[in-house]
Motif scaffolding. Structure first.
Motif, short mmCIF file in Angstrom:
data_model
loop_
_atom_site.label_atom_id
_atom_site.label_comp_id
_atom_site.label_asym_id
_atom_site.label_seq_id
_atom_site.Cartn_x
_atom_site.Cartn_y
_atom_site.Cartn_z
N LEU A 102 0.93 -1.06 0.13
CA LEU A 102 0.01 0.10 -0.04
C LEU A 102 0.80 1.19 0.03
O LEU A 102 2.18 1.20 0.41
N ARG A 103 0.14 2.49 -0.41
CA ARG A 103 1.05 3.68 -0.57
C ARG A 103 0.57 4.43 0.72
O ARG A 103 -0.56 4.10 1.03
N THR A 104 1.40 5.17 1.24
CA THR A 104 1.02 6.05 2.34
C THR A 104 1.66 7.63 2.03
O THR A 104 2.70 7.67 1.56
N PRO A 105 0.66 8.34 2.39
CA PRO A 105 -0.58 8.35 2.87
C PRO A 105 -1.63 7.66 1.99
O PRO A 105 -1.34 8.18 0.47
N LEU A 106 -2.44 7.23 2.17
CA LEU A 106 -3.82 6.94 1.37
C LEU A 106 -4.59 8.02 0.97
O LEU A 106 -5.74 7.97 1.71
N THR A 107 -4.23 9.04 0.27
CA THR A 107 -5.16 10.03 -0.06
C THR A 107 -6.26 10.00 -0.90
O THR A 107 -6.37 9.37 -1.91
N GLY A 108 -7.32 10.34 -0.14
CA GLY A 108 -8.47 10.38 -1.01
C GLY A 108 -9.32 9.11 -1.23
O GLY A 108 -9.94 8.69 -1.85
N ALA A 109 -8.57 7.93 -0.34
CA ALA A 109 -8.86 6.64 -0.61
C ALA A 109 -10.03 6.13 0.22
O ALA A 109 -10.27 4.89 0.07
N ALA A 143 7.57 2.93 13.42
CA ALA A 143 6.55 3.16 12.56
C ALA A 143 7.05 3.38 10.98
O ALA A 143 8.01 3.85 10.83
N PRO A 144 6.16 2.90 10.09
CA PRO A 144 6.86 3.13 8.59
C PRO A 144 6.49 4.57 8.36
O PRO A 144 6.01 5.21 8.98
N SER A 145 7.14 4.88 7.33
CA SER A 145 7.49 6.04 6.75
C SER A 145 5.91 6.68 6.42
O SER A 145 5.00 5.97 5.91
N ALA A 146 5.80 7.97 6.95
CA ALA A 146 4.55 8.64 6.54
C ALA A 146 4.08 8.71 4.95
O ALA A 146 2.93 8.69 4.77
N ALA A 147 4.98 8.75 4.35
CA ALA A 147 4.66 8.91 2.69
C ALA A 147 5.84 7.86 1.94
O ALA A 147 6.96 7.85 2.32
N GLY A 148 5.05 7.01 1.12
CA GLY A 148 5.96 6.21 0.44
C GLY A 148 5.01 4.68 0.21
O GLY A 148 3.93 4.77 0.16
N THR A 149 5.78 3.60 0.22
CA THR A 149 5.28 2.26 -0.01
C THR A 149 5.37 1.39 1.22
O THR A 149 6.53 1.24 1.64
N VAL A 150 4.47 1.03 1.64
CA VAL A 150 4.45 -0.11 3.02
C VAL A 150 4.24 -1.42 2.22
O VAL A 150 3.08 -1.56 1.92
N ASP A 200 -7.41 1.15 -2.56
CA ASP A 200 -6.29 1.89 -3.24
C ASP A 200 -5.96 1.36 -4.49
O ASP A 200 -5.69 0.24 -4.77
N ARG A 201 -6.37 2.26 -5.51
CA ARG A 201 -6.40 1.85 -6.73
C ARG A 201 -4.96 1.59 -7.36
O ARG A 201 -4.89 0.71 -8.22
N ALA A 202 -4.20 2.19 -6.99
CA ALA A 202 -2.64 2.13 -7.29
C ALA A 202 -2.28 0.60 -7.04
O ALA A 202 -1.30 0.18 -7.67
#
Length: 214
Positions: A102-109, A143-150, A200-202
């Protein structure tokens, strides 16, 4: 003969000042676009206030790889006594044990709906919300990065938090009502029913979770 001291003319000040002002306005605009106010303005309410039944737990569409860990009002972040409503989610690979990316943050998801207990109607709801890493749920430095891929593999858990904006609450409903219409009661059926859908469409991932007694 000494020359005149150097002085910046009015025209020079305009040439220097205008780009600086424009740059400052751009920073403010970007902060507005990416901040909570922008998100609150962008969301829309799924369903009509006071109408629509909540999905029953266990019906098709409820995913076992995402659960609602907790939900409730919180007035600490704003420090002004104005409560906010947050939903905390836990994501895992699920029964098939396939790793999730998943990507983070999950914007608009994220879409959130809050229904009154005992089959009551819609109290609040919004689509287009953002799920962020819930850092307090982790030990310091884990905690995983707030922005990126987890990547969430077997045995891993990803903790997310979603905040419901003020505009999502139906007219005549207070933030405190989103927890229970009868705060003094002990009957679980009085608790509100919170339904969360995360897409998460991506990554091609769709998950749904619900809490409460319908």
């Amino acid at each position: 003969m000494a020359g005149k001291p150097f002085a910046v003319g009015r025209g020079t000040w305009w040439r220097i000042g205008l780009p600086l002002v424009a740059a400052g306005l751009l920073v403010v605009h970007l902060a507005w676009e990416n901040g909570p106010r922008r998100e609150a303005a962008a969301v829309s309410r799924p369903g009509e206030c006071g109408k629509g039944a909540a999905r029953q737990a266990g019906e098709p569409g409820v995913s076992r790889e995402m659960t609602v860990g907790s939900y409730g009002t919180d007035n600490l972040p704003r420090m002004q006594g104005k409560p906010t409503f947050k939903v905390r989610l836990t994501v895992s690979p699920g029964p098939d044990r396939h790793a999730l990316t998943l990507r983070t943050p999950l914007t608009g998801a994220v879409t959130v709906q809050v229904h009154a207990g005992r089959g009551g109607g819609l109290l609040a709801g919004a689509r287009g919300l953002t799920a962020r890493v819930d850092e307090p749920m982790y030990e310091a430095g884990t905690a995983p990065s707030a922005a990126g891929t987890v990547r969430v593999a077997e045995g891993d858990f990803l903790h997310l938090v979603v905040e419901l904006p003020d505009a999502a609450v139906c007219p005549g409903v207070a933030m405190g009502d989103l927890v229970s219409r009868d705060p003094g009661g002990n009957d679980a059926a009085d608790l509100t029913v919170v339904t969360v859908v995360l897409v998460d469409r991506a990554s091609g991932v769709r998950m749904e979770a619900q809490t409460g007694v319908v």
